[in-house]
Design a protein around this motif. Structure first.
Motif, mmCIF file in Angstrom:
data_model
loop_
_atom_site.group_PDB
_atom_site.id
_atom_site.type_symbol
_atom_site.label_atom_id
_atom_site.label_comp_id
_atom_site.label_asym_id
_atom_site.label_seq_id
_atom_site.Cartn_x
_atom_site.Cartn_y
_atom_site.Cartn_z
ATOM 1 N N THR A 68 24.861 58.180 6.773
ATOM 2 C CA THR A 68 23.942 58.491 6.861
ATOM 3 C C THR A 68 22.408 58.740 7.506
ATOM 4 O OG1 THR A 68 23.856 56.794 4.696
ATOM 5 C CG2 THR A 68 22.109 56.889 4.455
ATOM 6 N N ILE A 69 21.411 59.687 7.063
ATOM 7 C CA ILE A 69 20.145 60.335 7.466
ATOM 8 C C ILE A 69 19.204 59.335 6.866
ATOM 9 C CG2 ILE A 69 19.687 62.241 6.170
ATOM 10 C CD1 ILE A 69 18.816 62.933 8.789
ATOM 11 N N SER A 70 18.471 58.557 7.795
ATOM 12 C CA SER A 70 17.038 58.105 7.251
ATOM 13 C C SER A 70 16.184 58.319 8.173
ATOM 14 C CB SER A 70 17.459 56.747 7.109
ATOM 15 O OG SER A 70 17.407 55.687 7.763
ATOM 16 N N ARG A 71 14.825 57.585 7.515
ATOM 17 C CA ARG A 71 13.367 58.094 8.315
ATOM 18 C C ARG A 71 12.581 56.602 8.472
ATOM 19 N NH1 ARG A 71 13.058 62.114 4.731
ATOM 20 N NH2 ARG A 71 10.543 61.858 3.241
ATOM 21 N N ASP A 72 12.093 56.752 9.213
ATOM 22 C CA ASP A 72 10.869 55.810 9.904
ATOM 23 C C ASP A 72 9.457 56.372 9.642
ATOM 24 O OD1 ASP A 72 8.743 53.546 9.971
ATOM 25 O OD2 ASP A 72 10.395 51.687 10.509
ATOM 26 N N ASN A 73 8.492 57.262 8.951
ATOM 27 C CA ASN A 73 8.099 58.113 9.236
ATOM 28 C C ASN A 73 6.633 56.662 10.203
ATOM 29 O OD1 ASN A 73 8.763 59.379 7.428
ATOM 30 N ND2 ASN A 73 6.739 59.179 6.070
ATOM 31 N N ALA A 74 6.820 55.773 10.168
ATOM 32 C CA ALA A 74 5.701 55.097 11.082
ATOM 33 C C ALA A 74 6.144 54.367 12.406
ATOM 34 C CB ALA A 74 5.183 53.048 10.744
ATOM 35 N N LYS A 75 7.476 54.667 12.608
ATOM 36 C CA LYS A 75 7.868 54.622 14.260
ATOM 37 C C LYS A 75 7.995 55.761 14.484
ATOM 38 C CE LYS A 75 9.655 50.007 13.033
ATOM 39 N NZ LYS A 75 10.761 49.223 13.437
ATOM 40 N N THR A 77 10.876 57.915 13.459
ATOM 41 C CA THR A 77 12.203 57.957 13.883
ATOM 42 C C THR A 77 13.060 58.074 12.780
ATOM 43 O OG1 THR A 77 11.524 55.590 16.148
ATOM 44 C CG2 THR A 77 14.260 56.296 15.094
ATOM 45 N N VAL A 78 14.432 58.933 13.111
ATOM 46 C CA VAL A 78 15.045 59.706 12.804
ATOM 47 C C VAL A 78 16.594 58.310 12.663
ATOM 48 C CG1 VAL A 78 16.165 60.797 11.448
ATOM 49 C CG2 VAL A 78 14.210 61.679 11.943
ATOM 50 N N TYR A 79 17.221 57.911 11.749
ATOM 51 C CA TYR A 79 18.272 57.372 12.289
ATOM 52 C C TYR A 79 19.654 58.722 12.049
ATOM 53 C CZ TYR A 79 15.093 53.936 12.505
ATOM 54 O OH TYR A 79 14.138 52.708 12.970
ATOM 55 N N LEU A 80 21.216 57.691 11.948
ATOM 56 C CA LEU A 80 22.261 58.053 11.855
ATOM 57 C C LEU A 80 23.023 56.805 11.700
ATOM 58 C CD1 LEU A 80 23.281 60.685 10.916
ATOM 59 C CD2 LEU A 80 24.421 61.419 13.147
ATOM 60 N N GLN A 81 23.369 56.555 10.509
ATOM 61 C CA GLN A 81 23.660 55.590 9.898
ATOM 62 C C GLN A 81 25.770 55.888 10.137
ATOM 63 O OE1 GLN A 81 23.738 52.300 10.171
ATOM 64 N NE2 GLN A 81 25.882 51.595 10.085
ATOM 65 N N MET A 82 26.413 55.735 10.494
ATOM 66 C CA MET A 82 27.738 56.251 10.669
ATOM 67 C C MET A 82 28.492 54.878 10.723
ATOM 68 S SD MET A 82 27.745 58.787 14.017
ATOM 69 C CE MET A 82 27.392 57.947 15.319
ATOM 70 N N ASN A 83 29.781 55.340 9.543
ATOM 71 C CA ASN A 83 30.264 53.904 9.287
ATOM 72 C C ASN A 83 31.683 54.520 9.324
ATOM 73 O OD1 ASN A 83 27.984 52.411 8.952
ATOM 74 N ND2 ASN A 83 27.829 52.673 7.428
ATOM 75 N N SER A 84 32.554 54.352 9.301
ATOM 76 C CA SER A 84 34.268 54.456 8.859
ATOM 77 C C SER A 84 34.311 55.334 9.963
ATOM 78 C CB SER A 84 34.399 54.984 7.729
ATOM 79 O OG SER A 84 34.038 53.684 6.907
ATOM 80 N N LEU A 85 34.061 55.385 11.293
ATOM 81 C CA LEU A 85 34.195 56.263 12.465
ATOM 82 C C LEU A 85 35.311 56.612 12.701
ATOM 83 C CD1 LEU A 85 31.161 55.213 14.407
ATOM 84 C CD2 LEU A 85 32.172 57.348 13.731
ATOM 85 N N LYS A 86 35.797 57.638 13.155
ATOM 86 C CA LYS A 86 36.950 58.510 13.303
ATOM 87 C C LYS A 86 37.432 59.216 14.717
ATOM 88 C CE LYS A 86 37.705 60.045 8.916
ATOM 89 N NZ LYS A 86 37.886 60.539 7.218
ATOM 90 N N PRO A 87 38.563 59.057 15.238
ATOM 91 C CA PRO A 87 38.504 59.676 16.654
ATOM 92 C C PRO A 87 37.956 61.283 16.738
ATOM 93 C CG PRO A 87 40.530 58.590 16.116
ATOM 94 C CD PRO A 87 39.277 58.036 15.196
ATOM 95 N N GLU A 88 37.559 60.748 15.727
ATOM 96 C CA GLU A 88 37.430 63.344 15.466
ATOM 97 C C GLU A 88 35.694 63.215 15.071
ATOM 98 O OE1 GLU A 88 39.531 62.178 13.863
ATOM 99 O OE2 GLU A 88 39.868 62.336 11.445
ATOM 100 N N ASP A 89 35.552 62.103 14.981
ATOM 101 C CA ASP A 89 33.764 62.067 15.075
ATOM 102 C C ASP A 89 33.354 62.021 16.765
ATOM 103 O OD1 ASP A 89 34.233 59.419 12.622
ATOM 104 O OD2 ASP A 89 33.500 61.626 12.331
ATOM 105 N N THR A 90 34.171 61.723 17.332
ATOM 106 C CA THR A 90 33.357 61.887 19.136
ATOM 107 C C THR A 90 32.919 63.394 19.467
ATOM 108 O OG1 THR A 90 35.860 60.134 20.117
ATOM 109 C CG2 THR A 90 34.399 61.840 21.468
ATOM 110 N N ALA A 91 32.517 62.582 20.000
ATOM 111 C CA ALA A 91 31.045 63.912 20.295
ATOM 112 C C ALA A 91 29.352 63.574 20.881
ATOM 113 C CB ALA A 91 30.749 64.793 18.877
#
Length: 112
Positions: A68-75, A77-91
């Motif tokens: 999930t991508i999200s942002r906090d304009n005041a900070k 900052t843009v976030y990337l919440q990564m759940n249920s990670l898999k080995p193929e997400d390695t990068a």
């Protein structure tokens, strides 16, 4: 010159979660133009997540339902919440803005 700095990467076991942050060193224009990319060893860089003009987000098929991508304009900052990670997400994950370029990246390693 505004710079983008990623953080939050690390080593996590399969099924785990991480939250990446992309923070701008100053106020940036059109923060929702920031997108997340990743590049695994021996593979091409791929777009992972981006905001849409309608206020939603698009995701690469391999991460749909998990990231999930999200942002906090005041900070600035843009976030990337990564759940249920898999080995193929390695990068190396980088954030990119069409005006300000990309950051140095943060390594994500999913391994038991």
């Amino acid at each position: 010159q505004v710079q983008l700095v990623e953080s939050g990467g690390g080593l996590v076991q399969p099924g785990g979660s991480l939250r990446l942050s992309c923070t701008a060193s100053g106020s940036i224009l059109i923060i929702n133009a920031v997108a997340w990319y990743r590049q695994a060893p021996g593979k091409q860089r791929e777009l992972v997540a981006q905001f849409t003009s309608s206020g939603g987000a698009n995701y690469a098929d391999p991460v749909k339902g998990r990231f999930t991508i999200s942002r906090d304009n005041a900070k600035n900052t843009v976030y990337l919440q990564m759940n249920s990670l898999k080995p193929e997400d390695t990068a190396v994950y980088t954030c990119n803005h069409p005006f300000y370029g990309r950051g140095q990246g943060t390594q994500v390693t999913v391994s038991s």
